[in-house]
Design a protein around this motif. Structure first.
Motif, PDB file in Angstrom:
ATOM      1  N   LEU A 236     -29.490  38.588  -4.589  1.00  0.00           N
ATOM      2  CA  LEU A 236     -28.997  39.746  -4.949  1.00  0.00           C
ATOM      3  C   LEU A 236     -29.104  40.764  -4.214  1.00  0.00           C
ATOM      4  N   ALA A 237     -28.076  41.442  -3.654  1.00  0.00           N
ATOM      5  CA  ALA A 237     -28.257  42.788  -2.947  1.00  0.00           C
ATOM      6  C   ALA A 237     -28.630  43.967  -4.176  1.00  0.00           C
ATOM      7  N   GLU A 238     -28.627  45.064  -3.515  1.00  0.00           N
ATOM      8  CA  GLU A 238     -28.732  46.254  -4.243  1.00  0.00           C
ATOM      9  C   GLU A 238     -27.605  46.433  -5.317  1.00  0.00           C
ATOM     10  N   GLY A 239     -27.906  46.803  -6.490  1.00  0.00           N
ATOM     11  CA  GLY A 239     -27.059  46.696  -7.545  1.00  0.00           C
ATOM     12  C   GLY A 239     -26.260  45.781  -7.996  1.00  0.00           C
ATOM     13  N   ALA A 240     -26.293  44.440  -7.643  1.00  0.00           N
ATOM     14  CA  ALA A 240     -25.747  43.463  -7.935  1.00  0.00           C
ATOM     15  C   ALA A 240     -26.159  42.889  -9.577  1.00  0.00           C
ATOM     16  N   ARG A 241     -25.204  42.420 -10.267  1.00  0.00           N
ATOM     17  CA  ARG A 241     -25.591  41.785 -11.518  1.00  0.00           C
ATOM     18  C   ARG A 241     -25.326  40.466 -11.661  1.00  0.00           C
ATOM     19  N   LEU A 242     -26.239  39.689 -12.255  1.00  0.00           N
ATOM     20  CA  LEU A 242     -25.997  38.223 -12.688  1.00  0.00           C
ATOM     21  C   LEU A 242     -26.455  37.833 -14.038  1.00  0.00           C
ATOM     22  N   LEU A 243     -25.384  37.057 -14.525  1.00  0.00           N
ATOM     23  CA  LEU A 243     -25.806  36.379 -15.860  1.00  0.00           C
ATOM     24  C   LEU A 243     -25.521  35.103 -15.714  1.00  0.00           C
ATOM     25  N   ALA A 244     -26.799  34.221 -15.845  1.00  0.00           N
ATOM     26  CA  ALA A 244     -26.704  32.803 -15.575  1.00  0.00           C
ATOM     27  C   ALA A 244     -27.318  32.111 -16.655  1.00  0.00           C
ATOM     28  N   ALA A 245     -26.754  30.981 -17.126  1.00  0.00           N
ATOM     29  CA  ALA A 245     -27.151  30.243 -18.218  1.00  0.00           C
ATOM     30  C   ALA A 245     -27.187  28.624 -17.918  1.00  0.00           C
ATOM     31  N   GLU A 246     -28.070  28.068 -18.141  1.00  0.00           N
ATOM     32  CA  GLU A 246     -28.285  26.670 -17.958  1.00  0.00           C
ATOM     33  C   GLU A 246     -28.653  26.050 -19.306  1.00  0.00           C
ATOM     34  N   MET A 247     -28.269  24.912 -19.924  1.00  0.00           N
ATOM     35  CA  MET A 247     -28.593  24.257 -20.963  1.00  0.00           C
ATOM     36  C   MET A 247     -28.896  22.638 -20.557  1.00  0.00           C
ATOM     37  N   LEU A 248     -30.068  22.136 -21.129  1.00  0.00           N
ATOM     38  CA  LEU A 248     -30.516  20.587 -20.708  1.00  0.00           C
ATOM     39  C   LEU A 248     -30.519  20.106 -22.297  1.00  0.00           C
ATOM     40  N   VAL A 249     -29.882  18.855 -22.473  1.00  0.00           N
ATOM     41  CA  VAL A 249     -29.918  18.204 -23.568  1.00  0.00           C
ATOM     42  C   VAL A 249     -30.605  16.864 -23.239  1.00  0.00           C
ATOM     43  N   PHE A 250     -31.829  16.512 -23.906  1.00  0.00           N
ATOM     44  CA  PHE A 250     -32.563  15.384 -23.553  1.00  0.00           C
ATOM     45  C   PHE A 250     -32.164  14.119 -24.161  1.00  0.00           C
ATOM     46  N   GLY A 251     -31.243  13.615 -23.844  1.00  0.00           N
ATOM     47  CA  GLY A 251     -30.539  12.358 -24.556  1.00  0.00           C
ATOM     48  C   GLY A 251     -29.388  12.515 -25.095  1.00  0.00           C
ATOM     49  N   ARG A 252     -28.546  11.542 -25.534  1.00  0.00           N
ATOM     50  CA  ARG A 252     -27.256  11.740 -26.118  1.00  0.00           C
ATOM     51  C   ARG A 252     -27.685  12.126 -27.423  1.00  0.00           C
ATOM     52  N   ALA A 253     -27.242  13.421 -27.750  1.00  0.00           N
ATOM     53  CA  ALA A 253     -28.034  13.698 -29.205  1.00  0.00           C
ATOM     54  C   ALA A 253     -26.842  13.161 -30.232  1.00  0.00           C
ATOM     55  N   ALA A 254     -25.627  13.201 -29.707  1.00  0.00           N
ATOM     56  CA  ALA A 254     -24.732  12.758 -30.824  1.00  0.00           C
ATOM     57  C   ALA A 254     -24.846  11.208 -31.169  1.00  0.00           C
ATOM     58  N   ALA A 255     -25.399  10.430 -30.306  1.00  0.00           N
ATOM     59  CA  ALA A 255     -25.470   8.844 -30.558  1.00  0.00           C
ATOM     60  C   ALA A 255     -26.857   8.785 -31.142  1.00  0.00           C
ATOM     61  N   GLY A 256     -27.835   9.717 -31.235  1.00  0.00           N
ATOM     62  CA  GLY A 256     -28.888   9.585 -31.805  1.00  0.00           C
ATOM     63  C   GLY A 256     -30.045   8.844 -30.599  1.00  0.00           C
ATOM     64  N   GLU A 257     -29.746   9.100 -29.340  1.00  0.00           N
ATOM     65  CA  GLU A 257     -30.561   8.592 -28.183  1.00  0.00           C
ATOM     66  C   GLU A 257     -31.642   9.746 -27.762  1.00  0.00           C
ATOM     67  N   ARG A 258     -32.598   9.424 -27.594  1.00  0.00           N
ATOM     68  CA  ARG A 258     -33.449  10.393 -26.974  1.00  0.00           C
ATOM     69  C   ARG A 258     -34.006   9.995 -25.561  1.00  0.00           C
ATOM     70  N   MET A 259     -34.267  10.954 -24.842  1.00  0.00           N
ATOM     71  CA  MET A 259     -34.680  10.788 -23.409  1.00  0.00           C
ATOM     72  C   MET A 259     -36.295  10.448 -23.629  1.00  0.00           C
ATOM     73  N   ARG A 260     -36.482   9.144 -23.181  1.00  0.00           N
ATOM     74  CA  ARG A 260     -37.776   8.619 -23.032  1.00  0.00           C
ATOM     75  C   ARG A 260     -38.415   8.201 -21.806  1.00  0.00           C
TER      76      ARG A 260
END
Length: 280
Positions: A138-162
């Protein structure tokens, strides 16, 4: 070749995707300057809604990522430019046969530029292996909004990342050098995700980062929102807000959505709503 010679080991085809995106300014406002894309990554540019900056929609035409696949992503904003980048859907990282999926992202913001980096969640299948590195400058005065989401397994299928492994690294640099660095490492996900003093059985985790002078006020704003998932917000340094949520996948997504809508309205001067790609 002699008939008794051993057959060569089979090699799986690997994806090698990339994009480079650049925005500049003109009397008409923010305009596209540069665009390079390499399959399976594609960028689309839907017409922005009133009050919204130019929006780039990132698509993975392969439908997901396998072990050994590699993505290289670069966004550059010239001074004063404003843009939003979202994905059209969640990304999926499938079970690996050995090698890791590698994702490299570089964001470069000129003076006074404003960027929203808002991909939807990454779903890690059981057995997935992923190495992801993000670096923002980022240079002077720059603005950043960043978001990342991790899902550990296929939650809708009841799977967990093991099984599998994750290395997720963030670096944020300003005009005077490094502002913030963080990394998540999972090499024994079954134990680490279940640990009561680790992830406590959470299905998902989300990280939100805001670099802007209003960071302290936005921390206070987040604390007034209805609690959707267990989370916390802090200021690692002046002008930098870090928020995280842990919990059920649906609850973490709701919390992330609410935070994005509130912050983009209060800190970035944008409509207090989610980008359209998050709701279609």
């Amino acid at each position: 070749m002699p008939r008794d010679a051993p057959a060569a080991p089979s090699r799986h085809q690997r994806a090698d995707g990339a994009f480079e995106l650049g925005f500049g300014t003109s009397p008409r406002g923010t305009v596209l300057r540069t665009l390079f894309q390499q399959a399976p990554l594609r960028l689309l540019f839907p017409d922005p809604e009133p009050g919204e900056p130019p929006t780039a929609a990132l698509l993975n035409c392969a439908g997901g990522l396998a072990g050994g696949d590699a993505l290289r992503q670069a966004v550059r904003l010239e001074p004063g430019a404003r843009a939003t980048l979202c994905t059209a859907a969640a990304e999926k990282v499938y079970r690996s046969l050995g090698p890791a999926t590698r994702i490299e992202t570089r964001l470069s913001l000129g003076a006074g530029a404003v960027l929203e980096w808002l991909p939807q969640e990454t779903i890690l299948f059981d057995g997935a292996r992923m190495t992801r590195r993000m670096r923002a400058e980022l240079a002077e005065g720059a603005r950043l909004l960043a978001a990342e989401m991790l899902v550990f397994g296929r939650a809708a299928a009841g799977e967990r990342m093991r099984r599998g492994a994750v290395l997720d690294s963030w670096r944020l640099a300003g005009p005077d050098g490094l502002l913030w660095a963080d990394a998540l490492s999972l090499d024994a996900p079954a134990e680490q995700l279940a640990a009561p003093f680790g992830f406590g059985g959470a299905e998902a985790m989300a990280t939100l980062l805001l670099a802007a002078p209003e960071a302290e006020a936005m921390r206070d704003l987040l604390r007034t929102l209805p609690e959707q998932a267990p989370g916390a917000a802090t200021l690692p340094r002046p002008g930098l807000l870090l928020a995280r949520w842990l919990g059920g996948a649906s609850a973490v997504r709701r919390a992330t959505r609410a935070a994005i809508a509130a912050i983009r309205g209060a800190a970035l001067g944008l409509p207090p709503r989610l980008p359209r790609l998050w709701t279609t």
